[in-house]
Design an enzyme around this catalytic site. Sequence first.
Site, short mmCIF file in Angstrom:
data_model
loop_
_atom_site.label_atom_id
_atom_site.label_comp_id
_atom_site.label_asym_id
_atom_site.label_seq_id
_atom_site.Cartn_x
_atom_site.Cartn_y
_atom_site.Cartn_z
N ASP A 62 1.01 -1.42 -0.15
CA ASP A 62 -0.08 0.03 0.08
C ASP A 62 0.83 1.03 -0.05
O ASP A 62 1.51 1.29 1.10
CB ASP A 62 -0.91 -0.07 1.17
CG ASP A 62 -1.97 1.24 1.13
OD1 ASP A 62 -2.00 1.78 0.13
OD2 ASP A 62 -2.92 1.03 2.16
N TYR A 157 -13.43 11.54 -7.17
CA TYR A 157 -12.47 11.07 -8.23
C TYR A 157 -11.63 12.21 -9.15
O TYR A 157 -10.52 12.40 -9.16
CB TYR A 157 -12.95 9.94 -9.15
CG TYR A 157 -12.15 9.33 -10.10
CD1 TYR A 157 -11.11 8.39 -9.76
CD2 TYR A 157 -12.15 9.72 -11.52
CE1 TYR A 157 -10.39 7.82 -10.46
CE2 TYR A 157 -11.00 9.21 -12.35
CZ TYR A 157 -10.18 8.03 -11.68
OH TYR A 157 -9.45 7.42 -12.89
N ALA A 201 -17.89 1.13 -19.30
CA ALA A 201 -18.83 0.94 -20.35
C ALA A 201 -18.29 -0.33 -21.41
O ALA A 201 -19.27 -1.16 -21.67
CB ALA A 201 -19.56 2.16 -20.90
N ARG A 295 -18.59 13.37 -23.62
CA ARG A 295 -17.17 13.86 -23.62
C ARG A 295 -16.56 13.16 -24.76
O ARG A 295 -16.84 12.16 -25.39
CB ARG A 295 -16.80 13.01 -22.27
CG ARG A 295 -15.12 13.07 -22.09
CD ARG A 295 -14.80 12.51 -20.75
NE ARG A 295 -15.30 13.17 -19.48
CZ ARG A 295 -15.30 12.57 -18.23
NH1 ARG A 295 -15.21 11.26 -18.28
NH2 ARG A 295 -15.91 13.49 -17.37
N1 GDD Z 1 -20.03 1.16 -16.43
C1 GDD Z 1 -20.94 1.13 -17.18
N2 GDD Z 1 -21.71 0.02 -17.21
N3 GDD Z 1 -21.58 2.23 -17.83
C2 GDD Z 1 -22.87 2.12 -18.60
C3 GDD Z 1 -23.38 0.98 -18.63
C4 GDD Z 1 -22.90 -0.42 -17.98
O1 GDD Z 1 -23.59 -1.32 -18.07
N4 GDD Z 1 -24.37 1.12 -19.64
C5 GDD Z 1 -24.28 2.32 -19.86
N5 GDD Z 1 -23.16 3.03 -19.38
C6 GDD Z 1 -23.09 4.46 -19.38
C7 GDD Z 1 -22.75 5.20 -18.27
O2 GDD Z 1 -23.84 5.49 -17.59
C8 GDD Z 1 -21.89 6.48 -18.69
O3 GDD Z 1 -22.93 7.32 -19.00
C9 GDD Z 1 -21.14 5.70 -19.89
O4 GDD Z 1 -21.90 4.61 -20.21
C10 GDD Z 1 -19.67 5.68 -19.58
O5 GDD Z 1 -19.56 5.22 -18.51
P1 GDD Z 1 -18.15 4.50 -17.79
O6 GDD Z 1 -17.42 3.85 -18.98
O7 GDD Z 1 -18.55 3.65 -16.80
O8 GDD Z 1 -17.59 5.79 -17.12
P2 GDD Z 1 -16.95 7.25 -17.75
O9 GDD Z 1 -16.80 7.44 -19.22
O10 GDD Z 1 -18.08 8.31 -17.39
O11 GDD Z 1 -15.90 7.47 -16.85
C11 GDD Z 1 -14.78 6.78 -17.12
O12 GDD Z 1 -13.70 6.86 -17.74
C12 GDD Z 1 -13.05 8.30 -17.21
C13 GDD Z 1 -11.88 8.67 -18.10
O13 GDD Z 1 -12.47 9.25 -19.44
C14 GDD Z 1 -14.27 6.40 -15.76
O14 GDD Z 1 -13.64 4.83 -15.58
C15 GDD Z 1 -13.47 7.14 -14.99
O15 GDD Z 1 -13.13 6.93 -13.87
C16 GDD Z 1 -12.33 7.83 -15.94
O16 GDD Z 1 -11.61 8.66 -15.36
#
Ligand code: GDD
Length: 342
Positions: A62, A157, A201, A295
Amino acid sequence: MFNNNFMIKSKKILIVGAGGFIGGHLVNRLLKDGNSIVASDIKPKEYWFQDFPEAENHYAMDMKDISNCRKVVENIDYVFNMACNMGGMGFIENNKAECMQSVLINTNLLIACKEKKVQRYFFSSSACAYNTTKQKDVFIEGLKEEDAYPANPEDGYGWEKLFSERMCRHFQEDYGLEVRVARYHNIYGPYGTYDGGREKAPAALCRKVILAKKENLETIDVWGDGQQTRTFLYVDECVEGTLRLFESNHSDPINIGSDEQVSINQMIEMIENISGVNSFNKNYQLDKPKGVRGRSSNNDLIKKVLNWSYKMSLKDGLSKTYKWIESEMNQKGSNINRFTKS
Ligand code: GDD
């Protein structure tokens, strides 16, 4: 200026967060390039995504404890801090205090690097550092590096990432430690989390399609209305961009991401095509974590500074990721390789 002959050879390199997704891929690449690797992660051995016996591995270590940082930074040329307590929206929206404590990892590592006179330090920041008010529409213009200010990042975060970026900057200004900082935009690929709550996602939706196909389901769950947009970068491209940045003279934060912006619905369609299934019904879950509305990464700066751009299309990257998740699910049923808070 960018130098085509990689200098990162025959160096002694510490990779913190080596048991994680991007960290594991980075260890693999730097070993192949002939470096000597010290790898550490808070996760016990059985939870590392990739584990290379050629490296000096420190399991369950850690870095929020500065004595551990001091121990492993000894005689190291370069440090890559790939460690933080993170995941997709499902994790970061519900674990803000946990996410913010990663500030201790970066701070302690910087102090140890300064004391032990490490030459250069890399910090893995995130697109979550960007001002959220600039991400309220779908299909927005790509985020430029200056869009992080005025500060209004993702709660928890994103604040930790923005603060730690600045901490890096001040260690360079005040103590001469050379720093490099990348803002990653949703990195995906094999050897990462695809279930258990931390998955992002691309992996989550691959898993859902694979399962639905296997069990002859008609419907998959989707968080939000599916119209929200993102860009996703394949992990090998992320590692390449990271190493090129590390070798450059650029010390301010820079985007490492794709600019192929898609809606979540469009990404699902790509995954359905890869699976060979026509289309599933979608159950849109509006109460699930959604994050920002739109984004994308503006890549003007990285093209200018590094004279480099990623090549892998989302379709090709998803295809590789899908195949890996499918074979893992066939072998294990589910991804046990997850590390949730105790
Ligand atoms: N995780 C997830 N799982 N997201 C889903 C799903 C599912 O089954 N279905 C739809 N989504 C949608 C989420 O609601 C969100 O709007 C979009 O897909 C992207 O979700 P994520 O991939 O979980 O996260 P993010 O893009 O908002 O943020 C991620 O990327 C960042 C960098 O760009 C995160 O991992 C952050 O920690 C990271 O910094």
